[in-house]
Write a protein that holds these residues in place. Structure first.
Motif, PDB file in Angstrom:
ATOM      1  N   LEU A 123       0.912  -1.183   0.075  1.00 49.82           N
ATOM      2  CA  LEU A 123      -0.077   0.025  -0.140  1.00 49.82           C
ATOM      3  C   LEU A 123       0.760   1.256  -0.103  1.00 49.82           C
ATOM      4  N   ILE A 124       1.967   1.237   0.639  1.00 49.89           N
ATOM      5  CA  ILE A 124       3.095   2.256   0.549  1.00 49.89           C
ATOM      6  C   ILE A 124       3.130   2.703  -0.971  1.00 49.89           C
ATOM      7  N   GLN A 125       3.434   1.627  -1.884  1.00 46.91           N
ATOM      8  CA  GLN A 125       3.317   1.914  -3.380  1.00 46.91           C
ATOM      9  C   GLN A 125       2.338   2.789  -3.992  1.00 46.91           C
ATOM     10  N   THR A 126       0.996   2.110  -3.528  1.00 44.77           N
ATOM     11  CA  THR A 126      -0.289   2.374  -3.829  1.00 44.77           C
ATOM     12  C   THR A 126      -0.526   4.154  -3.570  1.00 44.77           C
ATOM     13  N   PHE A 127      -0.293   4.344  -2.316  1.00 46.14           N
ATOM     14  CA  PHE A 127      -0.531   5.462  -1.772  1.00 46.14           C
ATOM     15  C   PHE A 127       0.284   6.387  -1.895  1.00 46.14           C
ATOM     16  N   HIS A 128       1.795   6.190  -2.317  1.00 49.81           N
ATOM     17  CA  HIS A 128       2.799   7.161  -2.413  1.00 49.81           C
ATOM     18  C   HIS A 128       2.886   8.142  -1.202  1.00 49.81           C
ATOM     19  N   LYS A 165      -1.795  15.203   5.358  1.00 44.34           N
ATOM     20  CA  LYS A 165      -0.811  15.164   4.324  1.00 44.34           C
ATOM     21  C   LYS A 165       0.400  14.594   4.783  1.00 44.34           C
ATOM     22  N   LYS A 166       0.295  14.418   6.307  1.00 45.06           N
ATOM     23  CA  LYS A 166       1.738  13.907   6.766  1.00 45.06           C
ATOM     24  C   LYS A 166       1.809  12.434   6.666  1.00 45.06           C
ATOM     25  N   PRO A 167       3.028  11.771   7.025  1.00 43.38           N
ATOM     26  CA  PRO A 167       3.050  10.372   7.211  1.00 43.38           C
ATOM     27  C   PRO A 167       2.020   9.656   8.099  1.00 43.38           C
ATOM     28  N   VAL A 168       1.617   8.630   8.056  1.00 40.87           N
ATOM     29  CA  VAL A 168       0.644   7.871   8.570  1.00 40.87           C
ATOM     30  C   VAL A 168       1.266   6.793   9.428  1.00 40.87           C
ATOM     31  N   GLU A 169       0.760   6.462  10.517  1.00 41.59           N
ATOM     32  CA  GLU A 169       1.251   5.625  11.480  1.00 41.59           C
ATOM     33  C   GLU A 169       0.412   4.344  11.890  1.00 41.59           C
TER      34      GLU A 169
END
Ligand code: ADP
Length: 254
Positions: A123-128, A165-169
């Motif tokens: 999902l990291i790829q999917t969501f950029h 807009k920030k990184p997600v945990e």
């Protein structure tokens, strides 16, 4: 005679019980029917909005599209984005409809740490977007349907990314002794008065903003159904302007 009286008494009692069960069944059927009727009416209403937009842009295209390139570009863009939204909405409606009629999950023993870690990677790829996974060293045993948990994580991460807009945990571990995971974002947050409502089908806090972000208002109701099918719990902790944490707890499997 004693025995006969007792029998009569028992059969009357049973009759009462049967009548009560029958009445309960009728109430349930009525409630279900009412829910389905409401769903169909909400769904038609929600599909009508993008359709109306598509129709009006198609008309504009017909009248002015040939001679005005800007109009052509705008109309094609809008028609494309609205039809994509409709497609996503119908896909989610199908998920809901199927979930309700089957109501089945295929539970198996899983390690939630592994499952969440593996689900997040692609999902990291999917969501950029950067998605940080925090998990304890220990295995987190539970019974779950891996496909459904992946779908659930997708919905929660999709929201976290849409509304911040920030990184997600992502956190995985035991919460109050129960196998749990949570998704945290540092974004828009949800106003207090809306928190209980966001699980309702088609409910969106800000319709205009959600339209821009491509929301359908169905994600969290699907998420809730998945969690309930696992006999789990889903909670939202959110503060407007600060961010949101959605926590899912599943039954333990020690
Ligand atoms: P949608 O497709 O609109 O995101 P959901 O059912 O997933 O539908 O969510 C319902 C509403 O809850 C959203 O429209 C949004 O207003 C709000 N919401 C959900 N998750 C978040 C989040 N992480 N941050 C802020 N608002 C959220």
């Amino acid at each position: 005679t004693f025995k006969k009286l007792d029998m009569e008494y028992r059969s009357k009692d049973e009759l009462y019980q049967m009548a009560a069960t029958f009445n309960r069944m009728m109430d349930l059927m009525k409630a279900n029917f009412e829910k389905q009727r409401q769903f169909i009416s909400d769904a038609s209403h929600e599909l009508k909005t993008p359709l109306t937009i598509i129709e009006s842009y198609a008309q504009l295209l017909k009248r002015r599209g040939k001679n005005e390139p800007e109009i052509l570009e705008e109309a094609v863009e809008e028609i494309h984005s609205e039809s994509r939204r409709m497609k996503e909405m119908t896909r989610q409606m199908l998920v809901l409809a199927r979930g309700e009629s089957l109501g089945s999950v295929e539970l198996q023993e899983v390690d939630l740490t592994d499952l969440c870690g593996n689900a997040v990677k692609p999902l990291i790829q999917t969501f950029h977007r950067e998605i940080r996974v925090h998990s304890s060293e220990e295995k987190v045993h539970t019974l779950a349907d891996p496909r459904q948990i992946k779908q659930l994580l997708f919905i929660l991460l999709d929201n976290a990314i849409k509304y911040s807009k920030k990184p997600v945990e992502v956190w995985v571990g035991y919460d109050h002794g129960l196998p749990s995971f949570s998704v945290t974002d540092w974004g828009a947050g949800i106003p207090r008065e809306d928190i209980d409502l966001v699980f309702e089908r088609f409910y969106r806090v800000d319709k205009a903003r959600s339209r821009e972000t491509g929301g359908t208002g169905l994600g969290l109701s699907i998420a809730r159904e998945i969690v309930h099918a696992h006999n789990g719990k889903i909670d939202i902790d959110s503060e407007e302007g600060r961010g949101t944490t959605v926590t899912v707890s599943l039954p333990g499997n020690e």
